[in-house]
Scaffold this active site. Sequence first.
Site, mmCIF file in Angstrom:
data_model
loop_
_atom_site.group_PDB
_atom_site.id
_atom_site.type_symbol
_atom_site.label_atom_id
_atom_site.label_comp_id
_atom_site.label_asym_id
_atom_site.label_seq_id
_atom_site.Cartn_x
_atom_site.Cartn_y
_atom_site.Cartn_z
ATOM 1 N N TRP B 327 1.183 -1.134 0.430
ATOM 2 C CA TRP B 327 -0.183 -0.365 -0.400
ATOM 3 C C TRP B 327 1.066 1.237 0.405
ATOM 4 O O TRP B 327 0.215 2.161 -0.502
ATOM 5 C CB TRP B 327 -0.435 0.203 1.267
ATOM 6 N N HIS B 328 2.226 1.054 -0.105
ATOM 7 C CA HIS B 328 2.791 2.385 1.054
ATOM 8 C C HIS B 328 3.527 2.572 -0.633
ATOM 9 O O HIS B 328 4.213 3.755 -0.494
ATOM 10 C CB HIS B 328 4.044 1.795 1.958
ATOM 11 N N GLY B 329 3.828 1.721 -1.189
ATOM 12 C CA GLY B 329 4.726 1.958 -2.665
ATOM 13 C C GLY B 329 4.373 0.988 -3.032
ATOM 14 O O GLY B 329 4.563 -0.014 -2.850
#
Lengths: 306, 482
Positions: B327-329
Amino acid sequence: MKKILIRLLIFAGCFFILDKAFLLVRNSAPEREVDRRLEKIVTGNIKSDILIYGSSRGARSVIAKVFTDSLGISAYNLSFPGSDITFHEYLLRLTLETKGNKKPKTVILVVDDSDELKVSKSLKFRLDRMYPLVKYKAIREELVRRKEKKPILNELFVIHQLNKSNFLFKQKKFTKNDSIMPCGSMPISHQKKSFNKMYKKVPYNYSRDAELIQKIRALRAFKDHCKKNNIELIVAIPPNFRVVTNGFAFRLNQVMEGYATIWVYDQKNPLYSNPDYFFDNAHLQTNGSYVYTNELVKFYREKHNL
Amino acid sequence: MIFNSIEFALFFPIVFFLYWFIAGKNIKWQNILLLGASLFFYGCWDWRFVFLLSFSTFLGYFTGIRIEIAKTQFWKKFWFWLSIVLNVGFLAIFKYYNFFIDSFAGLFNSFGMHLDPSSITLNVILPVGISFYTFHVLSYVIDIYFGRIKSERRLVDFGLFVAYFPLLVAGPIERATHLLPQIQKERSFDYAKAVDGLRQILWGLFKKVVIADGCAEWANMIFDGYTDYSGSTLFMGAFFFTIQIYCDFSGYSDIALGTSRLFGIELLRNFAFPYFSRDIAEFWRRWHISLTTWFRDYLYIPLGGSKGGTWMKIRNTFIIFLVSGFWHGANWTFIVWGALNAFYFLPLMLTNSNRNNLEIVAQGRYFPSIREVVGMLLTFLMAVFGWIFFRAETMTQAIDFIKRMFAHGLFKSPKLPELADLTLVFIIFFFIIEWLGRENKYALERFGLKWYVPFRWVFYSFLIVCVIVLSGKEQEFIYFQF
């Protein structure tokens, strides 16, 4: 709602008064500096006919006093270790724009072979040299122009003009690497321990791959300031402990559009391949600096038929 | 427009004034004004993003109603999946498409089949906050599908739920059950809440501008030139980044919560002093709470949570941490960071000790016990190690960084510029205030409230001076990129 607005207004008033107390911090900062050359520019105290700009190579390699002693022409070194062409361009602009400074007849720009126009970890715009001098409007304006400070806050609050370095109240001292002569030069009289003393005879070929457009623009602007003010511009390539990069001088001439004289030291001189004349792979030490400056003076003398 | 910008310093008082003085107590006008301000706020990044945000809003609004009024299970499922696929699809295209293409190309190339990814990758920029508002809409649609909430029929109210500017670009990730009722309720100005909001904003700004941006300078210097430094200096780089990421993100959350409180709306708490955690399970209950609870409620529990057998527990733990990392990247570094945290968490879960530390550390005491200190220190060091992967640009860099950290003088004195000492002094000050305030919602909630007003104002002035002195170049918040 009324209560909070009144309280906020009173607090803001008190804060505004408190802010002015920081004028003491701001105005005392220049006194703690040992290198006062930038302050000399901003206060209009540059009175020399020859000015030298550059990074550590300019500061270490060119001893301005030799010009004065040999030619009777006043010279001053405004090279700052760790600075790049954007900073040199700013210094020249500031020199020319500040009232009281004498317009030089000749500017010598000492360039870095071959990082002058490239991305570099060690060369930058020396903001740290500017913060101690934020008491001067010209410095504050440049910081705003460079988006280091916000224009509205800069006008409203003294504290916004400051930087954390202004709160280091220690008096700075000269180190053995950063002693400054009265002529502004910073020669160095010892050798770096990690200097490997291996002279590279095979030249690198200059590559434009890592060039930065900002640096090319700054070099052009540097040339334009000279051209506009009818100042002679000499671009000097000082010795590294290796031969000069192939194509570097050509590239500089291309960017300068032929206005500057690109001067390369005498590569046949055996002293430039003798490690005893070097501080490290990229810098001369004092004896080497005298050899190099004398050669530069000779070139200058011949060029002007002195 | 970011919270620590001059633009926001002008924008916010104008909206505040219009909200309380012009819209007054009229809830309809208050919501219209906040929605308009939110769209303007978002459009300041790139006006084209507003269309994407509006599409996501309309999609959630329309499918939410359709799911609720669907007469058959087929249509209910149809609208539900349509909403999920489109929302996740947009996120996947903007955020993950190029990552998958590059990864597949890398895989094919390793088998000797030449594939040039540049011909099929997309030249798009990641819309700010897309991960956050997509998750808002997803939670809303899922809650309607499972009958937990009713659909919202007022488009303005729903639009405000999705696009409310304090939380739009970096959370907290709100739930319809928490935010929508507040949007629909009459709001009037409350002095105590407003003061509290201002204090939280001030603390958030201090965390962001003084601590996070101060640490960023040294963390960037060390990570960018990590090949030149000793092991101890590299450790300090990881340490500075550990502080930076917490203060950057929790500082943003504090400003968001404080700003929203000034409009009479309470947002979900996002951080609860995670660096005072005694084990990694406690850390994850205190870090980015709105995201971890989102994954818990919409992913972990539907997968069976911890109710199944051991393998199911392990599988679910890994899924939730890997998805959280992803989700963060779109980078393997985030996935490895997620996996590493799953490995940290696993022993606690398998020994049923993941819920050992539910209460606040050293509650009612000034000092922690030795056992608590050891627990906090170990958890902190594990976090520091994990953040190296999060900060590194590539896996190669992360591994090289760690190798060098352990191989070259880890116990030598670190080589840092003189000004880094000042940052360390600020970090110590910050930790003292956080420790003293750890039993509250944020560190300054009750700090100094019993002091005489002049003393309190001196303290506020100190924080403001630090913020103004150090607010030079605007530094974007790290979580904007997610």
